[in-house]
Motif scaffolding. Structure first.
Motif, PDB file in Angstrom:
ATOM      1  N   LEU A  57       0.823  -1.214   0.000  1.00  0.00           N
ATOM      2  CA  LEU A  57       0.000   0.000   0.000  1.00  0.00           C
ATOM      3  C   LEU A  57       0.855   1.262   0.000  1.00  0.00           C
ATOM      4  O   LEU A  57       0.596   2.200  -0.755  1.00  0.00           O
ATOM      5  CB  LEU A  57      -0.921   0.007   1.221  1.00  0.00           C
ATOM      6  CG  LEU A  57      -1.921  -1.145   1.357  1.00  0.00           C
ATOM      7  CD1 LEU A  57      -2.792  -0.948   2.593  1.00  0.00           C
ATOM      8  CD2 LEU A  57      -2.792  -1.279   0.128  1.00  0.00           C
ATOM      9  N   GLU A  58       1.878   1.289   0.842  1.00  0.00           N
ATOM     10  CA  GLU A  58       2.643   2.525   1.048  1.00  0.00           C
ATOM     11  C   GLU A  58       3.634   2.816  -0.070  1.00  0.00           C
ATOM     12  O   GLU A  58       3.797   3.985  -0.466  1.00  0.00           O
ATOM     13  CB  GLU A  58       3.407   2.437   2.370  1.00  0.00           C
ATOM     14  CG  GLU A  58       4.242   3.665   2.683  1.00  0.00           C
ATOM     15  CD  GLU A  58       4.969   3.574   4.009  1.00  0.00           C
ATOM     16  OE1 GLU A  58       6.012   4.226   4.142  1.00  0.00           O
ATOM     17  OE2 GLU A  58       4.488   2.839   4.902  1.00  0.00           O
ATOM     18  N   ALA A  87       2.279   6.725   0.460  1.00  0.00           N
ATOM     19  CA  ALA A  87       2.072   7.223   1.815  1.00  0.00           C
ATOM     20  C   ALA A  87       1.155   8.443   1.793  1.00  0.00           C
ATOM     21  O   ALA A  87       1.229   9.276   0.885  1.00  0.00           O
ATOM     22  CB  ALA A  87       3.411   7.572   2.455  1.00  0.00           C
ATOM     23  N   GLY A  88       0.279   8.532   2.796  1.00  0.00           N
ATOM     24  CA  GLY A  88      -0.612   9.681   2.892  1.00  0.00           C
ATOM     25  C   GLY A  88      -1.775   9.652   1.931  1.00  0.00           C
ATOM     26  O   GLY A  88      -2.435  10.675   1.723  1.00  0.00           O
ATOM     27  N   PRO A 104      -7.103   5.049  -8.695  1.00  0.00           N
ATOM     28  CA  PRO A 104      -6.556   6.329  -9.198  1.00  0.00           C
ATOM     29  C   PRO A 104      -5.391   6.864  -8.369  1.00  0.00           C
ATOM     30  O   PRO A 104      -4.504   7.542  -8.908  1.00  0.00           O
ATOM     31  CB  PRO A 104      -7.756   7.278  -9.134  1.00  0.00           C
ATOM     32  CG  PRO A 104      -8.954   6.386  -9.184  1.00  0.00           C
ATOM     33  CD  PRO A 104      -8.558   5.130  -8.469  1.00  0.00           C
ATOM     34  N   LYS A 105      -5.374   6.545  -7.076  1.00  0.00           N
ATOM     35  CA  LYS A 105      -4.273   7.021  -6.239  1.00  0.00           C
ATOM     36  C   LYS A 105      -2.965   6.311  -6.592  1.00  0.00           C
ATOM     37  O   LYS A 105      -1.885   6.883  -6.438  1.00  0.00           O
ATOM     38  CB  LYS A 105      -4.626   6.838  -4.774  1.00  0.00           C
ATOM     39  CG  LYS A 105      -5.746   7.775  -4.322  1.00  0.00           C
ATOM     40  CD  LYS A 105      -6.105   7.583  -2.868  1.00  0.00           C
ATOM     41  CE  LYS A 105      -7.210   8.544  -2.458  1.00  0.00           C
ATOM     42  NZ  LYS A 105      -7.642   8.348  -1.043  1.00  0.00           N
ATOM     43  N   THR A 106      -3.070   5.083  -7.050  1.00  0.00           N
ATOM     44  CA  THR A 106      -1.872   4.382  -7.525  1.00  0.00           C
ATOM     45  C   THR A 106      -1.319   5.067  -8.760  1.00  0.00           C
ATOM     46  O   THR A 106      -0.106   5.300  -8.868  1.00  0.00           O
ATOM     47  CB  THR A 106      -2.199   2.912  -7.829  1.00  0.00           C
ATOM     48  OG1 THR A 106      -2.570   2.243  -6.616  1.00  0.00           O
ATOM     49  CG2 THR A 106      -1.013   2.200  -8.457  1.00  0.00           C
ATOM     50  N   THR A 110      -5.582   3.117   6.054  1.00  0.00           N
ATOM     51  CA  THR A 110      -5.397   3.086   7.507  1.00  0.00           C
ATOM     52  C   THR A 110      -4.610   1.840   7.910  1.00  0.00           C
ATOM     53  O   THR A 110      -4.366   0.947   7.099  1.00  0.00           O
ATOM     54  CB  THR A 110      -6.751   3.055   8.219  1.00  0.00           C
ATOM     55  OG1 THR A 110      -7.410   1.808   7.923  1.00  0.00           O
ATOM     56  CG2 THR A 110      -7.636   4.225   7.764  1.00  0.00           C
ATOM     57  N   GLN A 111      -4.267   1.781   9.195  1.00  0.00           N
ATOM     58  CA  GLN A 111      -3.604   0.586   9.718  1.00  0.00           C
ATOM     59  C   GLN A 111      -4.512  -0.625   9.590  1.00  0.00           C
ATOM     60  O   GLN A 111      -4.046  -1.746   9.346  1.00  0.00           O
ATOM     61  CB  GLN A 111      -3.195   0.805  11.173  1.00  0.00           C
ATOM     62  CG  GLN A 111      -2.642  -0.426  11.877  1.00  0.00           C
ATOM     63  CD  GLN A 111      -1.436  -1.033  11.176  1.00  0.00           C
ATOM     64  OE1 GLN A 111      -0.676  -0.331  10.514  1.00  0.00           O
ATOM     65  NE2 GLN A 111      -1.254  -2.356  11.316  1.00  0.00           N
TER      66      GLN A 111
END
Length: 504
Positions: A197-198, A204-205, A272-274, A209-210
């Motif tokens: 994920l990070e 990151a950001g 989309p964030k990727t 969540t965890q």
């Protein structure tokens, strides 16, 4: 200052200019390298992938035999040291071959992309002894074949490779409530879920969540390695049963299958964030530490329209005007610098003088030790015999040549802080200008330039070398300083030490 397209193409998007090599004339020629490079053999792992798989299996068997051996502790330690030396020698050969691949390849843009993606999906050969053999194969078979295709395929290939599973401890991750987890009293390892994920997808950001990290790690349970053949496999008996929600999407059920984690990878690849995270990293790597928002937007649009086709993303980047503005905005990282310097000095046909020298002197520590022993003129075996003295002299020359090759290649990369396939963390090597343009870094590069030009600089005229190496990127003050150098080698060294040569 604006530069010609061929100069920018070579310096910003490749590994620099080589004497006698045809220059890239436009962005289409850069993109044409991608399919062409796929038809060219990869220089590593040395011996090929089939031979490497056999060597990995053999090493695993020897390690198993060693654990079960009834020999005394001293004998087992000596045997393990032998296996370590053999694995390290193979690793050194592969690292040298990777450097030579970049120096000799006419496909500089493809080589730069291979470096970018190997760093993005970082693994380290220091993780374990088998990783010395696995990590070079990882780049050759998991990264390079997919860098011009869809990101989803690259993500799956990198994630499922045993090098990644070992590096991020996925091979030790068991579902806490799985049959295997309860029997072995072992539980979840979140490393792969977190870095997936990070680092590898969302960034990151980006809002996860965890709980998402833990759920992703749960979905990934069952993905492990066959320790006999060191290959990826799925074991339902260690996969955590039940559904697990990552970013609001549920994966799995009472009976877990490999389709669960594959669906997770596909969803993350399509997020989309990727696209935003990856496109930004590409621009930071190639263009600027402060990437233009407009360029990233154009690239993410291309990603969306083509379902993450990476060639379409590269095309959008190269077509943007900002791709060809502000030359010298980025620092050449140590690997970039060493490769560009060796290419600049690599005159001559075929492999060139640098290529021939490095190929002939890829010695291991054992080779150095043998050369030192054979080259000791005080040895009783040498005596006064002229033939033996001649052999000793040759061995001494061989030793010096091996030492020089190491100093100009892997030794230099270690001293400059970017050893091949040994990143400091899963985040890979730094990209920022400030990380690589420092007083100590420049001092190390100056030492390298002095040694490289002394070894390979004979026959070059400094002014012609400057023109061939930097073309219209050379500034007036650099032209003046090189022209006033007290001797030819100093002029060559000043070219490689110039601000223009340390930037891209």
């Amino acid at each position: 200052m604006s530069l010609s397209v061929p100069t920018m193409a070579a310096i910003r998007f490749g590994y620099g200019l080589r004497p006698g090599e045809a220059s890239v004339q436009n962005k289409d020629a850069l993109l044409a390298q991608l399919p062409a490079a796929l038809q060219s053999p990869v220089a590593f792992p040395v011996g090929g992938l089939d031979e490497r798989r056999a060597a990995i299996s053999d090493l695993q068997q020897q390690l198993r035999d060693l654990r079960q051996s009834e020999d005394d502790d001293q004998e087992r330690r000596e045997h393990r040291k032998l296996l370590q030396r053999q694995a390290q020698a193979r690793f050194q050969q592969d690292a040298n071959a990777r450097l030579l691949q970049a120096v000799l390849s006419p496909y500089g843009f493809h080589e730069r992309l291979a470096t970018f993606w190997t760093n993005h999906f970082s693994t380290s050969a220091n993780k374990s002894l088998p990783m010395r053999l696995l990590v070079p194969a990882y780049e050759a078979e998991a990264i390079r074949p997919h860098i011009a295709g869809h990101f989803s395929d690259l993500l799956r290939s990198a994630t499922e490779h045993p090098a990644m599973l070992i590096y991020l401890d996925q091979a030790q991750s068991l579902g806490p409530d799985s049959r295997g987890g309860m029997q072995q009293k072992k539980g979840l390892n979140e490393n792969l879920g977190r870095e997936l994920l990070e680092l590898h997808t969302l960034g990151a950001g980006s809002g996860y969540t965890q709980a998402d990290v833990r759920a992703a790690a749960m979905v990934l349970t069952g993905l492990t390695i066959d320790r006999r053949d060191m290959d990826a496999m799925f074991r339902p008996g260690i996969s955590e049963p039940g559904p697990h929600k990552v970013l609001g999407i549920s994966y799995g059920g009472p009976k877990r299958t490999e389709r669960d984690y594959l669906s997770l990878l596909d969803e993350l690849a399509a997020n989309p964030k990727t696209a935003l995270h990856i496109c930004r990293k590409l621009v930071v790597h190639f263009i600027s530490d402060d990437p233009p928002d407009g360029m990233i937007s154009v690239m993410t649009d291309a990603w969306r329209k083509t379902d993450g086709n990476l060639t379409a993303v590269y095309t959008a980047m190269l077509a943007h005007p900002a791709a060809w503005d502000n030359p010298g905005s980025k620092a050449r990282q140590p690997f970039d610098y060493v490769v560009a310097g060796l290419r600049a000095l690599n005159a001559g046909p075929d492999d060139g003088n640098v290529g021939r020298f490095l190929k002939a002197n890829q010695g291991s520590r054992e080779d150095l030790g043998m050369a030192a022993k054979n080259g000791d003129a005080s040895s009783p075996n040498v005596g006064g015999d002229a033939t033996m003295m001649g052999e000793a002299g040759k061995a001494l020359r061989d030793r010096k040549a091996i030492q020089t090759a190491r100093a100009l290649g892997q030794g230099a990369l270690r001293r400059m802080g970017q050893p091949t396939w040994l990143p400091p963390s899963p985040a890979g090597f730094e990209e920022s200008f400030g990380a690589w343009i420092t007083a100590s870094q420049l001092a190390e590069r100056l030492r390298w330039a002095r040694r490289a030009t002394a070894q390979f600089g004979q026959g070059f005229d400094p002014r012609e070398f400057l023109k061939a190496t930097l073309a219209d990127a050379a500034r007036d003050d650099t032209i003046r300083i090189v022209g006033q150098a007290p001797n030819k080698i100093s002029g060559l060294m000043l070219t490689l030490a110039s601000p223009e040569f340390n930037r891209r």
